[in-house]
Design a protein around this motif. Structure first.
Motif, PDB file in Angstrom:
ATOM      1  N   VAL A  57       0.839  -1.198   0.000  1.00  0.00           N
ATOM      2  CA  VAL A  57       0.000   0.000   0.000  1.00  0.00           C
ATOM      3  C   VAL A  57       0.879   1.256   0.000  1.00  0.00           C
ATOM      4  CG1 VAL A  57      -1.638   1.355   1.353  1.00  0.00           C
ATOM      5  CG2 VAL A  57      -1.981  -1.111   1.083  1.00  0.00           C
ATOM      6  N   ALA A  58       1.934   1.250   0.804  1.00  0.00           N
ATOM      7  CA  ALA A  58       2.842   2.400   0.878  1.00  0.00           C
ATOM      8  C   ALA A  58       3.540   2.647  -0.455  1.00  0.00           C
ATOM      9  CB  ALA A  58       3.877   2.189   1.978  1.00  0.00           C
ATOM     10  N   ALA A  59       3.740   1.568  -1.219  1.00  0.00           N
ATOM     11  CA  ALA A  59       4.392   1.687  -2.530  1.00  0.00           C
ATOM     12  C   ALA A  59       3.390   1.988  -3.640  1.00  0.00           C
ATOM     13  CB  ALA A  59       5.142   0.406  -2.851  1.00  0.00           C
ATOM     14  N   SER A  60       2.128   2.235  -3.247  1.00  0.00           N
ATOM     15  CA  SER A  60       1.057   2.574  -4.197  1.00  0.00           C
ATOM     16  C   SER A  60       0.701   1.429  -5.138  1.00  0.00           C
ATOM     17  CB  SER A  60       1.436   3.820  -5.029  1.00  0.00           C
ATOM     18  OG  SER A  60       1.665   4.932  -4.186  1.00  0.00           O
ATOM     19  N   MET A  61       0.861   0.205  -4.651  1.00  0.00           N
ATOM     20  CA  MET A  61       0.429  -0.940  -5.444  1.00  0.00           C
ATOM     21  C   MET A  61      -1.098  -0.990  -5.465  1.00  0.00           C
ATOM     22  SD  MET A  61       1.121  -5.038  -4.928  1.00  0.00           S
ATOM     23  CE  MET A  61       2.855  -4.951  -5.384  1.00  0.00           C
ATOM     24  N   PRO A  62      -1.710  -1.195  -6.636  1.00  0.00           N
ATOM     25  CA  PRO A  62      -3.178  -1.275  -6.712  1.00  0.00           C
ATOM     26  C   PRO A  62      -3.733  -2.384  -5.821  1.00  0.00           C
ATOM     27  CG  PRO A  62      -2.236  -1.018  -8.897  1.00  0.00           C
ATOM     28  CD  PRO A  62      -1.081  -1.253  -7.964  1.00  0.00           C
TER      29      PRO A  62
END
Length: 246
Positions: A57-62
């Motif tokens: 989530v922190a890495a902006s993974m969908p």
């Protein structure tokens, strides 16, 4: 405390990850997959999976990517089966190195890791040859300028083992037992003290300070190993100056 700040190394690694986001996603998917396969698909009952999902989530993974990885691991969807393997060796200057990989082809992975060590002046060791020098710990990192007094107070109350302040830049680390990491992290966030970076990692009992050309050679090897497709994590006992990566 003295020593080179870990913050510089964290920022170097983060910069490389931002520049290669696709590879970061691949690593995160593999970690989610293995964590879910080993401990089940419920993050509330599987701390390793919860941490992996938080990182995603922190890495902006969908969100769909995260859910698909969990479903593949639990058998709801068909997927590749990965296994965890670990390699150990030495970099220039006698620096101990551990390389954690997730792979669907052991022969390919060990050949790539051995090539990196050999090409850059290191050598692979046998299982256990350097692992005894390391411990698995939880690390919560705070950027220079963070509130040392509040972080220390909250960390101690939450059950952390140690708080370290680096003299060269004022960055702060909170160290925990690996098993207590999630509870300490949750408690600190609840108290309004959110770390800039957090992870369960391997730390050496004693670091080796390396300088000059040797430091640059070590940094180059660590980077090469980290960039291999099957690599998840690279650990060493090198105490590197920030200019080693220049």
């Amino acid at each position: 405390m003295a020593g080179h700040s870990k913050w510089a190394n964290i920022q170097h690694r983060k910069g490389k990850q931002d520049a290669a986001r696709g590879k970061v996603f691949t690593k995160l998917v593999r970690e989610i997959t293995v964590a879910a396969r080993m401990g089940g698909g419920d993050p509330s009952a599987n701390p390793r999976l919860r941490l992996a999902m938080d990182k995603a989530v922190a890495a902006s993974m969908p969100k769909d990517n995260i859910e698909r990885a969990v479903k593949k691991a639990t058998g709801e969807l068909e997927g590749v089966s990965y296994e965890e393997v670990r390699y150990e060796g030495y970099a220039p200057g006698g620096v101990a190195v551990i390389v954690e990989c997730m792979t669907d082809n052991r022969n390919r992975t060990v050949a790539e890791v051995r090539h990196a060590f050999t090409k850059l002046g290191g050598n692979m060791g046998t299982d256990g040859s350097v692992a005894y020098m390391f411990n698995r710990v939880g690390v919560l990192s705070f950027a220079p300028g963070a509130d040392e007094e509040k972080i220390t107070e909250v960390a101690i109350e939450a059950g952390a083992e140690d708080v370290r302040v680096f003299e060269d830049d004022g960055s702060i680390e909170v160290l925990t037992d690996a098993d207590d990491f999630q509870a300490v992290r949750d408690a600190m966030i609840a108290a309004g003290v959110t770390p800039d970076e957090s992870e369960v990692t391997m730390r050496a009992d004693n670091d080796i300070a390396v300088e000059g050309d040797t430091a640059k050679s070590v940094a180059k090897l660590l980077d090469w190993l980290d960039e291999l497709d099957d690599t998840q994590n690279v650990y060493s006992n090198a105490d590197l100056p920030a200019d080693a990566y220049e």
